[in-house]
Scaffold this active site. Structure first.
Site, mmCIF file in Angstrom:
data_model
loop_
_atom_site.group_PDB
_atom_site.id
_atom_site.type_symbol
_atom_site.label_atom_id
_atom_site.label_comp_id
_atom_site.label_asym_id
_atom_site.label_seq_id
_atom_site.Cartn_x
_atom_site.Cartn_y
_atom_site.Cartn_z
ATOM 1 N N GLY A 290 0.806 -1.214 0.000
ATOM 2 C CA GLY A 290 0.000 0.000 0.000
ATOM 3 C C GLY A 290 0.839 1.264 0.000
ATOM 4 N N ARG A 291 2.022 1.203 0.618
ATOM 5 C CA ARG A 291 2.877 2.388 0.680
ATOM 6 C C ARG A 291 3.408 2.791 -0.686
ATOM 7 N NH1 ARG A 291 4.846 0.227 5.928
ATOM 8 N NH2 ARG A 291 4.119 1.669 7.527
ATOM 9 N N PHE A 421 1.646 11.090 5.657
ATOM 10 C CA PHE A 421 0.749 10.004 5.252
ATOM 11 C C PHE A 421 1.374 8.621 5.484
ATOM 12 C CE2 PHE A 421 -2.336 11.776 1.774
ATOM 13 C CZ PHE A 421 -3.287 12.015 2.754
ATOM 14 N N GLU A 422 0.562 7.670 5.928
ATOM 15 C CA GLU A 422 0.933 6.252 6.007
ATOM 16 C C GLU A 422 2.268 6.019 6.707
ATOM 17 O OE1 GLU A 422 0.470 4.260 2.250
ATOM 18 O OE2 GLU A 422 -1.362 5.340 1.793
ATOM 19 N N GLY A 423 2.482 6.770 7.779
ATOM 20 C CA GLY A 423 3.704 6.657 8.559
ATOM 21 C C GLY A 423 4.609 7.845 8.300
#
Length: 635
Positions: A290-291, A421-423
């Site tokens: 996803g990343r 975002f996302e981490g």
């Protein structure tokens, strides 16, 4: 205010450790790199899709490009909303099911094709890429593909493929990257047929328009229930759900991001994904691929930046010649071009590796996200400097006075969130560092554990001595010291020899850090961050070289060569900063600031935010007192 679960630092770390994938069933190029082993065979020859997959992808991308040419990103920027007809058009092309298997109504395309689609739609307006990414990278489809039952896949995936927008809900008002404190509860009902959700979720991207969401909630441990953080698929039209507001941000002005409240929301037990207590493990596994959506859109931003920089710098004349002929601007153009080539190389190679399934890419994907998000921001900043005052001016203002509507300031605003975002970058450093030292902790973990007893330390010492007796000598010499190594790469061979030598140096440095600080290493976040960043640059160099060798053109080789030269300078600075830095005094000063010793320095300004509200808004479980702002897009 609802109080998140109270946990100690030890308990939070234990949950994080329990949730991460602990086994390495497949090889990992990046993991080997951090151990000082340059496994070029894992990425070379450069992977490529089958002719059938490539043809299928090109047909879809051609149709998508034709459709994107009809869209106007300025409308999204002006209205801060994606027009419903844009969403319907994307759904009609199959964009909501790009990676969903054909048996469930999707297109069944590769990760590489998906990445290119995000790059394309994101160039119209970034929120189009965010819409598709939040739906398909981390929304309902990916967790279902990884851990869903056949019944769940048959029930939900066709809807997702047709355009039922989905979202992923983890963050809460007082819980970000520390899910051990998750407060949203999922209590089993007395009849045992369902769970009742109560809680509030913050920053729910796509949540305002979603039909289906994945919700992370804590199930209490009880008889017949192992409990723990669990993933649920929730229908957004269920009674008790209120989207209380649509958030607004510095950039991404069309993003459908909201605050979502759950009050006694009944969710059937059939909607549990992967089983109780498996939620965080599923979330982390989802993010492994996803990343890759973020580096895809970063590479797209780099491509647009290069085009604008090239065209503008040839047109704009200062002191008798185009500004591109001045070294100060030429250096910036070189950086933009070389970095864009590397960003695309990293995201495309990661995508191919994901499609092949032969490698464990959890570190590669994390590095791609971390490195591309940082570098894209620098690219955009350099483009703004090249454009000067016009870079700071809005596209609308430029167009109003008859000039080309180039939205550089929008690019800067929109890209900034990718480092969060996302981490966030800081969290990514810690996550990657943990994976990078995994081999060391597996053999010598007790030595670095302040709470381990003497017998445990003794056993670890014996185990570690055997490992390091074999491993350390391997770091002394390698192919990077042989002038004829990697000769098939031509002018790029010296760079690959550098990567091999530097990987061994990086592994030695990691070992020195562990020996020096032992249990205190985890507190040395500056050191660990630099170790990770060196590995990220080596990964980007490797990806660029193998791609250039595959392309076999003078253009690709020049781009890769210049990128590697620039990257080597950054790497050498990072190595120097491992041991010569201001980390200790920075930490001491920060604690002094927090203790109020320097408040005098804050005098002389006015703080307009003071008195406007608490740092974290008060929230409680219970029925909503607000009108829902949720809306549906019928596709």
């Amino acid at each position: 205010m609802a109080v998140p679960t109270k946990v100690t630092e030890k308990e939070a770390r234990a949950l994080a450790e329990e949730s991460r994938e602990t086994d390495w069933h497949k090889p990992s190029f990046a993991k080997e790199l951090y151990l000082g082993r340059f496994r070029l065979d894992l990425i070379h020859p450069y992977p490529s899709p089958t002719p059938e997959a490539a043809a299928k992808a090109e047909k879809f991308l051609a149709a998508l490009r034709e459709y994107c040419a009809t869209l106007d990103g300025a409308v999204i920027e002006r209205d801060a909303r994606i027009p419903d007809e844009y969403v319907k058009g994307l759904a009609g092309l199959g964009c909501f099911g790009i990676k969903i298997p054909e048996e469930y109504g999707g297109l069944g395309l590769t990760q590489v094709a998906y990445n290119r689609a995000l790059m394309l739609v994101g160039s119209v307006h970034p929120t189009l890429g965010v819409l598709l990414s939040a739906h398909q990278s981390i929304g309902v489809p990916e967790p279902l593909k990884l851990a869903g039952t056949p019944e769940q896949k048959a029930r939900f995936l066709p809807r997702c493929a047709k355009g039922a927008v989905t979202a992923f809900l983890l963050t809460e008002p007082d819980v970000g990257s520390d899910p051990a404190r998750l407060a949203t509860a999922a209590v089993p009902t007395e009849d045992g047929e369902a769970y009742e959700l109560d809680g509030v979720k913050l920053w729910t991207t796509n949540g305002v328009v979603a039909e289906l969401v994945v919700v992370m909630a804590r199930v209490p441990k009880s008889e017949g229930h192992r409990g723990g953080v669990t993933a649920f698929i929730v229908e957004m039209d269920s009674p008790g759900i209120t989207v209380e507001r649509r958030n607004r941000f510095m950039g991404l002005r069309g993003i459908e991001n909201g605050v979502t409240r759950f009050h006694r929301v009944r969710v059937p037990k059939e909607n549990v994904v992967g089983g109780e207590g498996k939620g965080l493990k599923i979330a982390l596994a989802t993010l492994n691929t996803g990343r890759l959506s973020i580096p895809s859109m970063c590479a797209g931003a780099g491509k647009w930046s290069l085009k604008i920089a090239r065209e503008w710098s040839a047109e704009r004349v200062q002191w008798g010649k185009p500004i591109a002929q001045h070294a100060a601007v030429a250096n910036k153009i070189s950086f933009i071009a070389a970095t864009t080539f590397a960003m695309e190389s990293v995201q495309e190679l990661s995508g191919h590796m994901s499609d092949e399934g032969c490698n464990d890419i959890r570190i590669e994907a994390a590095l791609a996200k971390l490195w591309a998000s940082e570098m894209a921001g620098k690219v955009a900043d350099e483009l703004m400097q090249i454009r000067g005052g016009r870079g700071y001016e809005t596209a609308e203002s430029l167009a109003a006075r008859g000039e080309r509507a180039v939205g550089v300031e929008q690019l800067v605003r929109d890209l900034r969130i990718n480092r969060i975002f996302e981490g966030s970058t800081e969290i990514m450093h810690l996550l990657i560092a943990r994976e990078a030292v995994d081999a060391h902790l597996s053999v010598a973990g007790a030595l670095a554990d302040a709470e381990a007893d003497l017998p445990s330390k003794a056993r670890a010492a014996a185990k570690a001595s055997g490992f390091y007796a074999k491993w350390l000598p391997q770091l002394a010499a390698g192919k990077g010291q042989v002038p004829t190594s990697f000769r098939e790469f031509g002018v790029l061979a010296p760079h690959l020899r550098y990567v091999e030598r530097t990987a061994r140096k990086l592994a030695r440095s990691t070992f020195y850090g562990m020996a020096r600080w032992q249990a205190g290493l985890e507190k040395r976040q500056g050191f660990l961050g630099r170790i990770v960043d060196i590995g990220a640059e080596l990964w980007a160099m490797s990806a660029s070289c193998v791609r250039a060798e595959r392309e076999d053109t003078g253009s690709a080789r020049q781009l890769a060569d210049v990128f590697c030269r620039q990257s080597r300078l950054r790497i050498e600075a990072l190595f120097e900063a491992l041991w010569d830095n201001t980390d200790d005094v920075d930490f001491a000063l920060a604690q002094s600031v927090l203790a109020g010793h320097h408040t005098w320095l804050e005098e002389g300004v006015f703080d307009p935010s003071e008195g406007t509200g608490p740092w974290i808004a008060d929230w409680r479980t219970g029925a909503s007192t607000e009108t829902s702002v949720a809306r549906r897009i019928v596709t």
